[in-house]
Design a protein around this motif. Structure first.
Motif, mmCIF file in Angstrom:
data_model
loop_
_atom_site.group_PDB
_atom_site.id
_atom_site.type_symbol
_atom_site.label_atom_id
_atom_site.label_comp_id
_atom_site.label_asym_id
_atom_site.label_seq_id
_atom_site.Cartn_x
_atom_site.Cartn_y
_atom_site.Cartn_z
ATOM 1 N N SER A 1 40.562 30.935 34.601
ATOM 2 C CA SER A 1 40.349 32.234 35.242
ATOM 3 C C SER A 1 39.395 32.135 36.422
ATOM 4 C CB SER A 1 39.822 33.257 34.234
ATOM 5 O OG SER A 1 38.556 32.856 33.761
ATOM 6 N N HIS A 2 38.506 31.140 36.421
ATOM 7 C CA HIS A 2 37.542 30.961 37.512
ATOM 8 C C HIS A 2 37.341 29.475 37.792
ATOM 9 C CE1 HIS A 2 36.520 35.128 36.692
ATOM 10 N NE2 HIS A 2 35.902 35.144 37.857
ATOM 11 N N PHE A 3 36.955 29.180 39.022
ATOM 12 C CA PHE A 3 36.557 27.837 39.398
ATOM 13 C C PHE A 3 35.089 27.888 39.793
ATOM 14 C CE2 PHE A 3 41.117 27.807 40.560
ATOM 15 C CZ PHE A 3 41.528 26.746 39.782
ATOM 16 N N ILE A 4 34.345 26.861 39.455
ATOM 17 C CA ILE A 4 32.954 26.741 39.867
ATOM 18 C C ILE A 4 32.937 25.898 41.143
ATOM 19 C CG2 ILE A 4 30.640 25.959 39.242
ATOM 20 C CD1 ILE A 4 31.598 28.101 37.361
ATOM 21 N N LEU A 5 32.368 26.444 42.209
ATOM 22 C CA LEU A 5 32.288 25.741 43.484
ATOM 23 C C LEU A 5 30.953 25.005 43.554
ATOM 24 C CD1 LEU A 5 33.651 28.637 45.702
ATOM 25 C CD2 LEU A 5 34.912 26.703 44.783
ATOM 26 N N PRO B 1 33.900 33.088 55.243
ATOM 27 C CA PRO B 1 33.094 34.140 54.599
ATOM 28 C C PRO B 1 32.771 33.855 53.126
ATOM 29 C CG PRO B 1 34.748 35.147 55.967
ATOM 30 C CD PRO B 1 35.051 33.672 55.932
ATOM 31 N N LYS B 2 33.720 33.310 52.385
ATOM 32 C CA LYS B 2 33.452 32.971 50.981
ATOM 33 C C LYS B 2 32.428 31.845 50.890
ATOM 34 C CE LYS B 2 33.967 32.958 46.520
ATOM 35 N NZ LYS B 2 33.234 33.944 45.746
ATOM 36 N N MET B 3 32.517 30.884 51.802
ATOM 37 C CA MET B 3 31.547 29.799 51.814
ATOM 38 C C MET B 3 30.152 30.338 52.123
ATOM 39 S SD MET B 3 31.420 26.370 54.162
ATOM 40 C CE MET B 3 31.204 27.308 55.652
ATOM 41 N N LEU B 4 30.051 31.236 53.094
ATOM 42 C CA LEU B 4 28.761 31.831 53.425
ATOM 43 C C LEU B 4 28.196 32.621 52.250
ATOM 44 C CD1 LEU B 4 29.435 33.033 57.088
ATOM 45 C CD2 LEU B 4 28.049 31.081 56.345
ATOM 46 N N ALA B 5 29.053 33.362 51.558
ATOM 47 C CA ALA B 5 28.607 34.123 50.387
ATOM 48 C C ALA B 5 28.100 33.182 49.297
ATOM 49 C CB ALA B 5 29.743 34.990 49.864
ATOM 50 N N ASN B 6 28.742 32.042 49.130
ATOM 51 C CA ASN B 6 28.307 31.092 48.110
ATOM 52 C C ASN B 6 26.966 30.451 48.436
ATOM 53 O OD1 ASN B 6 30.347 31.466 46.287
ATOM 54 N ND2 ASN B 6 31.640 29.879 47.170
ATOM 55 N N LEU C 1 24.473 32.029 49.576
ATOM 56 C CA LEU C 1 23.461 33.009 49.178
ATOM 57 C C LEU C 1 23.547 33.389 47.701
ATOM 58 C CD1 LEU C 1 23.656 35.384 52.274
ATOM 59 C CD2 LEU C 1 22.086 33.472 51.875
ATOM 60 N N SER C 2 24.590 32.985 47.027
ATOM 61 C CA SER C 2 24.825 33.394 45.642
ATOM 62 C C SER C 2 24.265 32.382 44.656
ATOM 63 C CB SER C 2 26.328 33.557 45.416
ATOM 64 O OG SER C 2 26.598 33.813 44.080
ATOM 65 N N THR C 3 23.884 32.886 43.492
ATOM 66 C CA THR C 3 23.467 31.970 42.422
ATOM 67 C C THR C 3 24.661 31.555 41.574
ATOM 68 O OG1 THR C 3 22.926 33.867 41.036
ATOM 69 C CG2 THR C 3 21.123 32.875 42.290
ATOM 70 N N SER C 4 25.643 32.428 41.437
ATOM 71 C CA SER C 4 26.864 32.068 40.694
ATOM 72 C C SER C 4 27.939 31.699 41.703
ATOM 73 C CB SER C 4 27.334 33.235 39.824
ATOM 74 O OG SER C 4 27.761 34.306 40.627
ATOM 75 N N LYS C 5 28.150 30.453 41.870
ATOM 76 C CA LYS C 5 29.086 29.952 42.879
ATOM 77 C C LYS C 5 30.462 29.748 42.258
ATOM 78 C CE LYS C 5 25.264 27.617 45.147
ATOM 79 N NZ LYS C 5 24.957 28.642 46.036
#
Length: 151
Positions: A13-17, A82-87, A89-93
């Motif tokens: 359901s999800h991938f961890i980057l 944009p997703k890379m930039l959000a990651n 700044l995010s703690t849950s990547k």
């Protein structure tokens, strides 16, 4: 239930980057560098597209293809950055499977289209250099428009 039945019921359901393994301060530095690069890319390509649209002297096949290539490049870059930039700044990547598949689809679709546009641009220059007397007849507005629409 045996092991083989359990394997068939598991789904992703999800991938961890993973990204760049580094400290939070370095993540902010990466964010800043990539954000500036992304902003410059968007600005430069938008300027090219607007210049081609605004100036009637640039309404030739070469510039029409270049302007459309710039718009395509904006879409291509915007499909991932944009997703890379959000990651950064995010703690849950993480990214959901549907989001990952959608991003994958658009990234490769725009990349595929860019390859076609580069071929069209090369064909345009080939005609202009190797067949200058026939160029305006072969590369008429209808052909250029067709290449842009169907490319």
């Amino acid at each position: 239930m045996n092991v083989s039945d359990q394997e068939h019921k598991l789904s992703v359901s999800h991938f961890i980057l993973m990204g760049f393994p580094s400290s939070p301060q370095r993540q902010l530095l990466y964010f800043g560098l990539f954000f500036v690069t992304y902003t410059l890319t968007l600005t430069g390509n938008a300027d090219i597209a607007c210049a081609v649209r605004a100036d009637r002297c640039l309404h030739t096949p070469m510039y029409i293809l270049l302007g459309n290539f710039s718009l395509l490049e904006i879409c291509y870059v915007t499909s991932t950055v944009p997703k890379m930039l959000a990651n950064f700044l995010s703690t849950s990547k993480s990214i959901s499977f549907v989001s990952c598949f959608t991003q994958f689809y658009f990234f490769f679709s725009f990349g595929y289209d860019e390859g076609f546009f580069l071929c069209f641009m090369a064909f345009d220059r080939y005609l202009a250099i190797c067949h200058p007397l026939h160029y305006s007849h072969i590369m008429a507005r209808q052909l250029c428009t067709g290449l842009v629409i169907f490319g």
